[in-house]
Structures are given as C-alpha cells and as structure tokens.
Design an enzyme around this catalytic site. Structure first.
Site, PDB file in Angstrom:
ATOM      1  N   GLU A 199       0.789  -1.169   0.303  1.00  0.00           N
ATOM      2  CA  GLU A 199      -0.232  -0.065  -0.021  1.00  0.00           C
ATOM      3  C   GLU A 199       1.051   1.050  -0.087  1.00  0.00           C
ATOM      4  OE1 GLU A 199      -3.518   2.003   1.793  1.00  0.00           O
ATOM      5  OE2 GLU A 199      -3.707  -0.449   2.779  1.00  0.00           O
ATOM      6  N   ASP A 221      -1.918  12.312  -2.740  1.00  0.00           N
ATOM      7  CA  ASP A 221      -1.831  13.396  -2.385  1.00  0.00           C
ATOM      8  C   ASP A 221      -2.248  14.094  -3.701  1.00  0.00           C
ATOM      9  OD1 ASP A 221      -0.939  16.027  -2.344  1.00  0.00           O
ATOM     10  OD2 ASP A 221       0.728  15.045  -0.384  1.00  0.00           O
ATOM     11  N   LYS A 258      -2.389  22.393  -7.939  1.00  0.00           N
ATOM     12  CA  LYS A 258      -1.615  22.865  -8.588  1.00  0.00           C
ATOM     13  C   LYS A 258      -0.661  22.216  -9.900  1.00  0.00           C
ATOM     14  CE  LYS A 258      -0.447  26.289  -4.492  1.00  0.00           C
ATOM     15  NZ  LYS A 258       0.292  27.313  -4.293  1.00  0.00           N
ATOM     16  N   THR A 293     -11.480   4.575   3.763  1.00  0.00           N
ATOM     17  CA  THR A 293     -11.023   5.863   4.687  1.00  0.00           C
ATOM     18  C   THR A 293     -10.937   7.309   5.014  1.00  0.00           C
ATOM     19  OG1 THR A 293      -9.430   6.645   2.681  1.00  0.00           O
ATOM     20  CG2 THR A 293      -8.628   4.586   3.095  1.00  0.00           C
ATOM     21  N   ARG A 294     -10.822   7.619   6.037  1.00  0.00           N
ATOM     22  CA  ARG A 294     -10.876   8.549   6.659  1.00  0.00           C
ATOM     23  C   ARG A 294     -11.068   9.210   5.271  1.00  0.00           C
ATOM     24  NH1 ARG A 294      -5.337  11.486  10.361  1.00  0.00           N
ATOM     25  NH2 ARG A 294      -4.192  10.306   8.256  1.00  0.00           N
ATOM     26  N   TYR A 295      -9.854   9.769   4.347  1.00  0.00           N
ATOM     27  CA  TYR A 295      -9.889  10.734   3.377  1.00  0.00           C
ATOM     28  C   TYR A 295     -10.820  10.334   2.586  1.00  0.00           C
ATOM     29  CZ  TYR A 295      -4.954  10.866   5.093  1.00  0.00           C
ATOM     30  OH  TYR A 295      -3.872  10.933   5.579  1.00  0.00           O
ATOM     31  N   GLU A 296     -11.833   9.241   2.188  1.00  0.00           N
ATOM     32  CA  GLU A 296     -12.897   9.554   1.677  1.00  0.00           C
ATOM     33  C   GLU A 296     -14.174   9.300   2.136  1.00  0.00           C
ATOM     34  OE1 GLU A 296     -13.854   5.611  -1.241  1.00  0.00           O
ATOM     35  OE2 GLU A 296     -15.090   5.200   0.262  1.00  0.00           O
TER      36      GLU A 296
END
Length: 229
Positions: free
Chosen positions: A64, A138, A142, A208-211
């Site tokens: 992962e 990540d 930009k 996940t927490r990001y999702e």
C-alpha cells in the site's frame, strides 16, 4: 563526505513531519515501530540500496503506497492473513496513528517503510508484488506540482519493475484531474486498464477517512483497476 545527488534519499518535498505528536504517539514510534520496519532501507543499513530483508512468510506480497492512518492497510491485513502487506507512508503522524490501531488489535502480517514509497520500490526485488494499492494519494492540485504525483513515469516504472506479471494495481481518488493523469500515465508504464473509472468500489474495499472527507465535501470517489502486463 557529502553524498552525490543520486545517493540522497527523498524527503517527499519536505512534507514528512506533520503536526506535533502527543507523548503516547512518540512512545509508540520509539517502542513499537522498530519491530515493524523493513531492514535494508536506511542509508546506514544499506548505503548502496542493494538488498532488502523481506519478511520470511509464505504467501503473496502486497504493497500500500501512502497508507495514511492505516485503516485500509489494517483491514486488508485482517481480511487476508495469508498475505504479507507492506505499507509505505512518509508522514510521521500517519505512522503514529497506525501504530495506535495496532496497539489496540495487533496484526502480524504487516511491515512498514516510514518514508517515501519510491525508496522502498528501489530495493524491492523485481517481480515480487502481486497487488498494490494507491488510495487517495496526495493530489498536488497546482499544475506546476503535477510532476510530484505518484502517477508519473519515474515512480510508475519502479512499481512496474517490482510487480509480477498479472499483478493488480488499484487506484482510488476523488480528484478528477488525478483520474485523467492516471489513465494517461499508468498504461504506458506497463499496465492494462481492467476496470474503471467507476463509482463502484471493490468488494473488499474499506473506506478511509480521506474518502469520508471527500464525500462530506461533495466529491465523488473514483475506483480504477489495472493489471500488470
């Protein structure tokens, strides 16, 4: 003696330190992390980046890339105890949060590289990985930073070398432009698009927490599956 540029280890563009750690997190990093770290990664142990001591366990080897707080990593390790899952994470806070999860419920089939995944991929033997996960990487939003994304030629070449023929690569992201770049860059590195992008997650997916943050903010998840040629 100063190291030549090609011998210097990556620092993930100076973004490894994260927020201030609590005393318990510091204690876990000092006490629990050494037993999980893969040996042969640091310059002191392996200045030539030539070898890596992989876990002496039967079964498939998975990776992962950037496991964040470790929710998905722990879930997959518990779901597939026959596999050994390597986790690479450059952010200290993510590693500390992961160690907290393991302290509550240990999982024996996980090994860690607390650093940039590219450094780990450079020392993995060729063709050893049977599955790899790139979950909510990540986005580097930009345009001038898009070259820092994982789905660019250099890291993808390292990953392709480490993966065996037929190995599965999963990518999950909520960033539309990351989907675009993934579809453009991954196939030329030696992968075939098997499925996606789709809004249907894999049957064994663990959100996940990001999702969950993306969903709260109105962004849609995208799931893409590739197969190593």
């Amino acid at each position: 003696m100063t190291e030549s540029p090609e011998r210097q280890w990556r620092n993930f563009y100076g973004r490894t330190r994260g927020k201030t750690l609590r005393p318990l997190q510091k204690a876990r990093l000092e006490g629990d992390l050494p037993a999980l770290v893969l040996h042969g990664i640091t310059r002191e142990e392996n200045p030539e980046r030539a070898v890596l001591d992989l876990p002496a366990r039967p079964g498939p080897l998975w990776l992962e890339i950037g496991f964040g707080g470790g929710e998905h990593l722990v879930h997959m390790a518990r779901t597939y105890p026959q596999a050994t899952i390597l986790g690479a994470e450059p952010f200290v806070n993510g590693v500390a949060q992961f160690l907290g999860k393991l302290a509550e419920d240990p999982v024996p089939n996980i090994r860690l590289h607390p650093g940039d995944a590219r450094d780990l991929l450079e020392v993995l033997p060729a063709g050893v990985l049977e599955k790899a996960f790139l979950n909510y990487p990540d986005p580097w939003p930009k345009a001038r930073h898009h070259r820092r994304r994982f789905v660019t030629p250099e890291p993808l070449a390292l990953l392709a070398r480490a993966m065996t023929s037929g190995a599965e690569l999963r990518v999950a992201t909520d960033i539309e432009d990351y989907v675009r770049q993934t579809l453009e860059e991954v196939p030329p590195a030696g992968f075939a698009l098997e499925k996606g992008p789709t809004d249907e997650a894999w049957p064994d997916w663990f959100s996940t927490r990001y999702e969950r943050k993306a969903l709260r903010e109105g962004r849609s998840p995208h799931y893409i599956t590739f197969r190593r040629l």
